[in-house]
Enzyme design. Sequence first.
Site, short mmCIF file in Angstrom:
data_model
loop_
_atom_site.label_atom_id
_atom_site.label_comp_id
_atom_site.label_asym_id
_atom_site.label_seq_id
_atom_site.Cartn_x
_atom_site.Cartn_y
_atom_site.Cartn_z
N PHE A 5 30.08 -33.40 11.01
CA PHE A 5 31.43 -32.90 11.28
C PHE A 5 31.41 -31.53 11.96
O PHE A 5 32.47 -30.94 12.20
CB PHE A 5 32.24 -32.83 9.98
CG PHE A 5 31.63 -31.98 8.90
CD1 PHE A 5 31.78 -30.61 8.87
CD2 PHE A 5 30.87 -32.58 7.88
CE1 PHE A 5 31.21 -29.83 7.88
CE2 PHE A 5 30.30 -31.80 6.87
CZ PHE A 5 30.47 -30.42 6.88
N THR A 29 36.55 -28.01 -1.87
CA THR A 29 36.51 -28.21 -0.41
C THR A 29 37.40 -29.36 0.04
O THR A 29 38.15 -29.25 1.01
CB THR A 29 35.06 -28.47 0.05
OG1 THR A 29 34.26 -27.37 -0.37
CG2 THR A 29 34.97 -28.63 1.56
N ARG A 54 44.28 -25.11 -1.77
CA ARG A 54 44.06 -26.42 -1.14
C ARG A 54 44.73 -27.54 -1.92
O ARG A 54 45.22 -28.51 -1.33
CB ARG A 54 42.56 -26.68 -0.99
CG ARG A 54 41.89 -25.82 0.09
CD ARG A 54 40.40 -25.89 -0.02
NE ARG A 54 39.69 -25.20 1.06
CZ ARG A 54 38.41 -24.91 1.03
NH1 ARG A 54 37.67 -25.24 -0.04
NH2 ARG A 54 37.83 -24.28 2.04
N ASN A 82 41.79 -28.03 5.73
CA ASN A 82 41.96 -27.53 4.36
C ASN A 82 42.38 -26.06 4.28
O ASN A 82 42.15 -25.39 3.27
CB ASN A 82 40.71 -27.83 3.52
CG ASN A 82 39.46 -27.16 4.06
OD1 ASN A 82 39.50 -26.48 5.08
ND2 ASN A 82 38.36 -27.35 3.36
N TYR A 134 29.71 -20.69 11.09
CA TYR A 134 29.35 -21.90 10.35
C TYR A 134 27.91 -22.35 10.64
O TYR A 134 27.60 -23.54 10.50
CB TYR A 134 30.32 -23.03 10.67
CG TYR A 134 31.63 -22.95 9.90
CD1 TYR A 134 31.64 -22.94 8.50
CD2 TYR A 134 32.86 -22.90 10.56
CE1 TYR A 134 32.84 -22.88 7.78
CE2 TYR A 134 34.06 -22.84 9.85
CZ TYR A 134 34.04 -22.84 8.47
OH TYR A 134 35.22 -22.78 7.75
N HIS A 166 39.33 -20.58 4.26
CA HIS A 166 37.89 -20.40 4.01
C HIS A 166 37.69 -19.24 3.04
O HIS A 166 38.40 -18.24 3.12
CB HIS A 166 37.16 -20.07 5.32
CG HIS A 166 35.79 -19.50 5.10
ND1 HIS A 166 34.67 -20.29 4.92
CD2 HIS A 166 35.35 -18.21 4.98
CE1 HIS A 166 33.60 -19.52 4.73
NE2 HIS A 166 34.00 -18.25 4.77
N ARG A 221 37.07 -18.38 -4.77
CA ARG A 221 36.80 -19.82 -4.58
C ARG A 221 37.65 -20.66 -5.54
O ARG A 221 38.09 -21.77 -5.19
CB ARG A 221 35.31 -20.12 -4.81
CG ARG A 221 34.38 -19.44 -3.81
CD ARG A 221 34.20 -20.21 -2.54
NE ARG A 221 33.54 -21.49 -2.71
CZ ARG A 221 33.14 -22.27 -1.70
NH1 ARG A 221 33.34 -21.86 -0.44
NH2 ARG A 221 32.56 -23.42 -1.91
N GLU A 272 29.33 -12.48 6.38
CA GLU A 272 30.58 -12.87 7.05
C GLU A 272 31.46 -11.65 7.36
O GLU A 272 32.06 -11.57 8.43
CB GLU A 272 31.33 -13.91 6.19
CG GLU A 272 30.59 -15.25 6.16
CD GLU A 272 31.13 -16.25 5.15
OE1 GLU A 272 32.13 -15.94 4.46
OE2 GLU A 272 30.54 -17.35 5.03
P1 GDP Z 1 33.94 -24.71 1.86
O1 GDP Z 1 32.95 -23.61 1.57
O2 GDP Z 1 34.67 -25.16 0.64
O3 GDP Z 1 34.90 -24.36 2.98
O4 GDP Z 1 33.09 -26.00 2.33
P2 GDP Z 1 31.76 -26.10 3.23
O5 GDP Z 1 31.15 -24.76 3.45
O6 GDP Z 1 30.92 -27.17 2.65
O7 GDP Z 1 32.34 -26.66 4.62
C1 GDP Z 1 32.99 -25.79 5.52
C2 GDP Z 1 34.22 -26.48 6.05
O8 GDP Z 1 33.79 -27.63 6.80
C3 GDP Z 1 35.17 -27.05 5.02
O9 GDP Z 1 36.06 -26.09 4.49
C4 GDP Z 1 35.87 -28.13 5.80
O10 GDP Z 1 36.89 -27.55 6.65
C5 GDP Z 1 34.75 -28.67 6.68
N1 GDP Z 1 34.12 -29.84 6.07
C6 GDP Z 1 33.26 -29.86 5.03
N2 GDP Z 1 32.89 -31.11 4.74
C7 GDP Z 1 33.52 -31.91 5.64
C8 GDP Z 1 33.55 -33.31 5.89
O11 GDP Z 1 32.91 -34.08 5.18
N3 GDP Z 1 34.34 -33.74 6.90
C9 GDP Z 1 35.06 -32.90 7.70
N4 GDP Z 1 35.82 -33.39 8.67
N5 GDP Z 1 35.06 -31.57 7.49
C10 GDP Z 1 34.31 -31.08 6.49
MG MG Z 2 31.41 -22.87 2.73
#
Ligand code: GDP
Ligand code: MG
Length: 159
Positions: A68, A102, A113, A123, A60, A126, A96, A137
């Site tokens: 977060f 997300t 989700r 959620n 990440y 990934h 996706r 990845e």
């Molecule tokens: P994804 O690609 O849909 O998984 O979303 P992102 O790459 O933006 O974020 C990675 C992961 O971080 C997400 O799947 C969530 O588990 C977590 N995450 C993202 N945004 C938030 C947030 O605003 N709050 C919290 N607690 N977790 C978040």
């Molecule tokens: Mg992502």
Amino acid sequence: EFLYHFAALAKMEQTFIMIKPDGVQRNLVGEIIGRFEKKGFTLKGLKLITVDSDFAERHYADLSAKPFFNGLVEYIVSGPVVAMVWEGKNVVATGRKIIGATNPAESAPGTIRGDYAVDIGRNVIHGSDAVESARKEIALWFPEGIAEWRSSAHHWIYE
Ligand code: GDP
Ligand code: MG
């Protein structure tokens, strides 16, 4: 025939999909794998693995400035995850869509989700967001490489 199949395979994409610790603890592994399988995508790599913070931070890395981030890393290391490589035409973008938005509050019903998660920080799954991030990845999670095989159903799934 050979050239025809070669052209079809050349377009094949791979994506990295991970069932997060909550998905494993909630016994959603079979359900999630079933959705990708039944869609017609091909499983090319699979392992149950518990990663450490250093590894989760690398996965990440792009989110390291987010508020977060620490909680996200704690979440990912909290138990075993199921790391997978899935292959198919447009599998990154379609994966996706299968996963959903997300924030589960905005994920459509019918998505993973949308059907199985409530909180953004829990959620369930990934999926890589682009072909280039999928490549990175897969290299991170499967340094040993992945299986080489072709499904015998291929010509029933692709024209
Ligand atoms: P994804 O690609 O849909 O998984 O979303 P992102 O790459 O933006 O974020 C990675 C992961 O971080 C997400 O799947 C969530 O588990 C977590 N995450 C993202 N945004 C938030 C947030 O605003 N709050 C919290 N607690 N977790 C978040
Ligand atoms: Mg992502």
